[in-house]
Design a protein around this motif. Structure first.
Motif, PDB file in Angstrom:
ATOM      1  N   CYS A 179      -8.924  55.118  44.769  1.00 29.18           N
ATOM      2  CA  CYS A 179      -8.915  56.544  44.517  1.00 29.18           C
ATOM      3  C   CYS A 179      -8.158  56.516  43.052  1.00 29.18           C
ATOM      4  O   CYS A 179      -6.894  55.963  42.942  1.00 29.18           O
ATOM      5  CB  CYS A 179      -8.007  57.316  45.491  1.00 29.18           C
ATOM      6  SG  CYS A 179      -8.523  57.591  47.092  1.00 29.18           S
ATOM      7  N   LEU A 180      -8.892  56.979  42.050  1.00 30.45           N
ATOM      8  CA  LEU A 180      -8.338  56.959  40.893  1.00 30.45           C
ATOM      9  C   LEU A 180      -8.095  58.509  40.439  1.00 30.45           C
ATOM     10  O   LEU A 180      -7.433  58.754  39.531  1.00 30.45           O
ATOM     11  CB  LEU A 180      -9.064  56.433  39.740  1.00 30.45           C
ATOM     12  CG  LEU A 180      -9.385  54.963  40.058  1.00 30.45           C
ATOM     13  CD1 LEU A 180     -10.528  54.446  38.995  1.00 30.45           C
ATOM     14  CD2 LEU A 180      -8.215  54.194  40.211  1.00 30.45           C
ATOM     15  N   LEU A 181      -8.588  59.547  41.144  1.00 30.19           N
ATOM     16  CA  LEU A 181      -8.348  61.116  41.036  1.00 30.19           C
ATOM     17  C   LEU A 181      -7.296  61.427  42.049  1.00 30.19           C
ATOM     18  O   LEU A 181      -7.247  60.792  43.118  1.00 30.19           O
ATOM     19  CB  LEU A 181      -9.622  61.681  40.841  1.00 30.19           C
ATOM     20  CG  LEU A 181     -10.781  61.215  39.983  1.00 30.19           C
ATOM     21  CD1 LEU A 181     -11.868  62.377  40.383  1.00 30.19           C
ATOM     22  CD2 LEU A 181     -10.205  61.374  38.691  1.00 30.19           C
ATOM     23  N   MET A 213      -3.105  57.154  35.957  1.00 34.51           N
ATOM     24  CA  MET A 213      -2.829  58.476  35.517  1.00 34.51           C
ATOM     25  C   MET A 213      -1.537  58.739  35.343  1.00 34.51           C
ATOM     26  O   MET A 213      -0.607  58.741  36.653  1.00 34.51           O
ATOM     27  CB  MET A 213      -3.620  59.457  36.805  1.00 34.51           C
ATOM     28  CG  MET A 213      -3.756  60.727  36.253  1.00 34.51           C
ATOM     29  SD  MET A 213      -4.898  61.154  35.222  1.00 34.51           S
ATOM     30  CE  MET A 213      -6.565  60.691  36.171  1.00 34.51           C
ATOM     31  N   ILE A 214      -0.882  59.170  34.182  1.00 29.61           N
ATOM     32  CA  ILE A 214       0.411  59.465  33.751  1.00 29.61           C
ATOM     33  C   ILE A 214       0.502  60.829  33.474  1.00 29.61           C
ATOM     34  O   ILE A 214       0.114  61.522  32.486  1.00 29.61           O
ATOM     35  CB  ILE A 214       0.650  58.568  32.686  1.00 29.61           C
ATOM     36  CG1 ILE A 214       0.350  57.180  32.663  1.00 29.61           C
ATOM     37  CG2 ILE A 214       2.338  58.766  32.337  1.00 29.61           C
ATOM     38  CD1 ILE A 214       0.870  56.481  33.869  1.00 29.61           C
ATOM     39  N   ASP A 220      -3.868  55.731  31.050  1.00 30.48           N
ATOM     40  CA  ASP A 220      -3.588  54.357  30.580  1.00 30.48           C
ATOM     41  C   ASP A 220      -4.865  53.546  30.979  1.00 30.48           C
ATOM     42  O   ASP A 220      -4.882  52.977  32.332  1.00 30.48           O
ATOM     43  CB  ASP A 220      -2.287  53.910  31.157  1.00 30.48           C
ATOM     44  CG  ASP A 220      -1.874  52.765  30.507  1.00 30.48           C
ATOM     45  OD1 ASP A 220      -2.937  51.790  29.947  1.00 30.48           O
ATOM     46  OD2 ASP A 220      -0.752  52.255  30.275  1.00 30.48           O
ATOM     47  N   PRO A 221      -5.915  53.182  30.487  1.00 27.63           N
ATOM     48  CA  PRO A 221      -6.770  52.352  30.875  1.00 27.63           C
ATOM     49  C   PRO A 221      -6.487  51.085  31.168  1.00 27.63           C
ATOM     50  O   PRO A 221      -7.197  50.505  32.082  1.00 27.63           O
ATOM     51  CB  PRO A 221      -7.919  52.480  29.702  1.00 27.63           C
ATOM     52  CG  PRO A 221      -6.876  52.704  28.344  1.00 27.63           C
ATOM     53  CD  PRO A 221      -5.834  53.636  28.899  1.00 27.63           C
ATOM     54  N   MET A 242     -12.061  59.494  31.250  1.00 29.33           N
ATOM     55  CA  MET A 242     -11.455  58.142  31.751  1.00 29.33           C
ATOM     56  C   MET A 242     -12.523  56.808  31.573  1.00 29.33           C
ATOM     57  O   MET A 242     -12.224  55.864  30.887  1.00 29.33           O
ATOM     58  CB  MET A 242     -11.356  58.121  33.395  1.00 29.33           C
ATOM     59  CG  MET A 242     -10.171  59.108  33.497  1.00 29.33           C
ATOM     60  SD  MET A 242     -10.070  59.333  35.326  1.00 29.33           S
ATOM     61  CE  MET A 242      -9.679  57.944  36.108  1.00 29.33           C
ATOM     62  N   LEU A 243     -13.631  57.227  31.734  1.00 28.71           N
ATOM     63  CA  LEU A 243     -14.757  56.279  31.488  1.00 28.71           C
ATOM     64  C   LEU A 243     -14.776  55.771  30.108  1.00 28.71           C
ATOM     65  O   LEU A 243     -14.982  54.656  29.493  1.00 28.71           O
ATOM     66  CB  LEU A 243     -16.214  56.766  31.909  1.00 28.71           C
ATOM     67  CG  LEU A 243     -17.360  55.863  31.566  1.00 28.71           C
ATOM     68  CD1 LEU A 243     -17.407  54.580  32.478  1.00 28.71           C
ATOM     69  CD2 LEU A 243     -18.871  56.664  31.831  1.00 28.71           C
ATOM     70  N   GLN A 244     -14.671  56.905  29.070  1.00 26.24           N
ATOM     71  CA  GLN A 244     -14.785  56.526  27.634  1.00 26.24           C
ATOM     72  C   GLN A 244     -13.593  55.750  27.304  1.00 26.24           C
ATOM     73  O   GLN A 244     -13.748  54.600  26.591  1.00 26.24           O
ATOM     74  CB  GLN A 244     -14.541  57.954  26.777  1.00 26.24           C
ATOM     75  CG  GLN A 244     -14.622  57.565  25.529  1.00 26.24           C
ATOM     76  CD  GLN A 244     -14.527  59.012  24.384  1.00 26.24           C
ATOM     77  OE1 GLN A 244     -13.555  59.587  24.918  1.00 26.24           O
ATOM     78  NE2 GLN A 244     -15.657  59.253  23.727  1.00 26.24           N
TER      79      GLN A 244
END
Length: 486
Positions: A179-181, A213-214, A220-221, A242-244
């Motif tokens: 989970c990134l979101l 996710m800060i 922060d990729p 985020m993908l970019q």
């Protein structure tokens, strides 16, 4: 109720974070403890709020309220206190799950209830609330105004979406979802967690700060790539920005993303050039499209059914149509409605998006209906068209194209890097203009600061708040059209 597959007890673990690992039996035990705590409230059937970072307990609370048919109101941590209070007051929530007592007390919940969970339960006085029968989740969207709007969703509606996504990706054999979101975002909640459960996958849900996710709007990729490698994630969900950022720093066939099998991207329009660039780096990325009113996903590209430029084919549980004026409409099933309002008599939901479908059934989103510009020469232009080309150059991180009733289009541009000077940006604009007809080309532009959730110029999922941006930069916009016709 169509719910999580409780017969998957062999999975170890089912949910995990940095210091928790639960199989199905442990999850069922935690759900039971949470149910007992909710039943012990003075008003055990009243709606309950959750205000918390990602964790296995977040998911256990969600599933416990489903089993009890109690409405759950996820409060995004990026909302303002005024937005939290609005959601609580309009939903009639009587209790809250959160990690810090100070937040509960500030929102009017002071009586602590014993609960076997890392998230503490507090209750307050009973409040009047709208009829929430049949509602399991009330999702508040930040939208483009300061006052969030609540969408009432049934458990069955949410799981139908998860089942439809699962049907499209089951052949991938996914076993590890990261989970990134935020869980409070319906896209991760339904398309991420629920779908992973149906796949029989382990869901890793560490705090967002560990995955990149800060705060409210920083990403922060490097942290994200490290987390993907550490958890050996096979599936993730990303927003376009985020993908970019990930694509910009990843090496070709980067070892950190070697485990990935399926990356879904949605929340806002994704430039085709970015999708191509991401795939060149090794990201198995597929764009989708959805709405909160439709329990998140409506259409999704899938392995074997994929067309870059489109948002994929509608899911099996969705019917869509294009109205005479080009607006996309989605058939609403079940009892989805806005909080405090009756179910709409018109079941075809106008999305506000202009779109079309090709002969093979792939759906394309061309822009927002309300955003269409009519130039001074009478030409209709969806600003998302030149904006998408700008974003695809890799030089531009964000862009707003404007020019209603003007002789040419102009743009507000946020560069992708502080190292991109004016000449570099102009080269990117020239590159885009070569792919556009004369009436849709960008005549002038200015560089501006990033549009973010923190400054009120973007929503949490990256959608730009056009009205707010145009108001904020009105003086600079006027300068772009000075001496016109002189």
């Amino acid at each position: 109720m169509r719910g999580w597959p409780s017969n998957i007890s062999g999975i170890t673990p089912l949910l995990a974070d940095t210091d928790t690992s639960w199989n199905a039996s442990a999850l069922q035990s935690r759900i039971g403890s949470i149910q007992a705590a909710l039943e012990s409230r003075v008003f055990p059937r009243a709606p309950v709020v959750i205000l918390a970072d990602n964790s296995p307990d977040w998911i256990a609370i969600d599933l416990a309220t489903q089993a009890m048919n109690i409405p759950l109101i996820p409060l995004p941590t990026f909302f303002t206190p005024a937005q939290w209070k609005h959601a609580i007051e309009t939903s009639g929530a009587q209790a809250i799950f959160c990690s810090e007592a100070q937040y509960a007390h500030a929102l009017g919940f002071r009586a602590k209830i014993s609960c076997d969970s890392r998230l503490h339960l507090y209750e307050g006085p009973q409040q009047s609330h709208p009829d929430t029968r049949g509602t399991q989740k009330i999702t508040f969207t930040s939208g483009t105004t300061g006052e969030p709007k609540g969408v009432c969703l049934s458990s069955d509606e949410q799981w139908q979406v998860a089942h439809a996504i699962h049907a499209g990706i089951a052949h991938l054999g996914l076993k590890r979802h990261l989970c990134l979101l935020p869980m409070s975002v319906l896209l991760e909640n339904v398309a991420g967690v629920y779908t992973a459960m149906l796949c029989g996958a382990t869901t890793f849900c560490p705090p967002l700060s560990e995955t990149g996710m800060i705060g409210a709007s920083s990403f922060d990729p490097v942290l994200c790539l490290d987390a993907i490698q550490r958890y050996q994630a096979e599936s993730v969900i990303l927003l376009p920005q985020m993908l970019q950022a990930l694509t910009a720093i990843a090496e070709k066939r980067d070892v950190r993303i070697k485990s990935l099998k399926f990356v879904a991207v949605g929340g806002a329009r994704t430039p085709s050039s970015l999708l191509h660039a991401a795939r060149e780096k090794g990201f198995p990325v597929y764009e989708g499209y959805g709405l909160t009113e439709c329990c998140s996903v409506v259409a999704l590209n899938l392995p074997g059914q994929d067309r870059i430029g489109s948002v994929g084919k509608p899911l099996a549980n969705r019917q869509v149509r294009i109205a005479a004026d080009g607006e996309l409409e989605v058939l609403i099933t079940g009892d989805v409605h806005y909080l405090g309002q009756p179910e709409p008599a018109q079941r075809w939901l106008p999305t506000g998006d202009i779109g079309h479908m090709d002969a093979d059934g792939y759906l394309y989103i061309d822009g927002r209906k309300k955003n269409v510009l009519v130039t001074g020469y009478g030409r209709n232009v969806s600003p998302e068209w030149p904006e998408s080309l700008l974003l695809g150059t890799g030089v531009v991180a964000q862009a707003i194209v404007l020019g209603d009733a003007q002789p040419y289009l102009a743009a507000l541009i946020v560069p992708a890097s502080k190292h991109h000077d004016r000449a570099c940006i102009q080269q990117a604009v020239d590159q885009c203009n070569q792919a556009l007809p004369d009436y849709a080309r960008i005549g002038r532009w200015i560089k501006v600061e990033p549009f973010s959730l923190a400054n009120g110029l973007a929503t949490a999922n990256g959608r730009l708040k056009r009205a707010a941006i145009l108001q904020r930069y009105q003086e600079q916009i006027n300068s772009l059209y000075e001496n016109v016709g002189a």
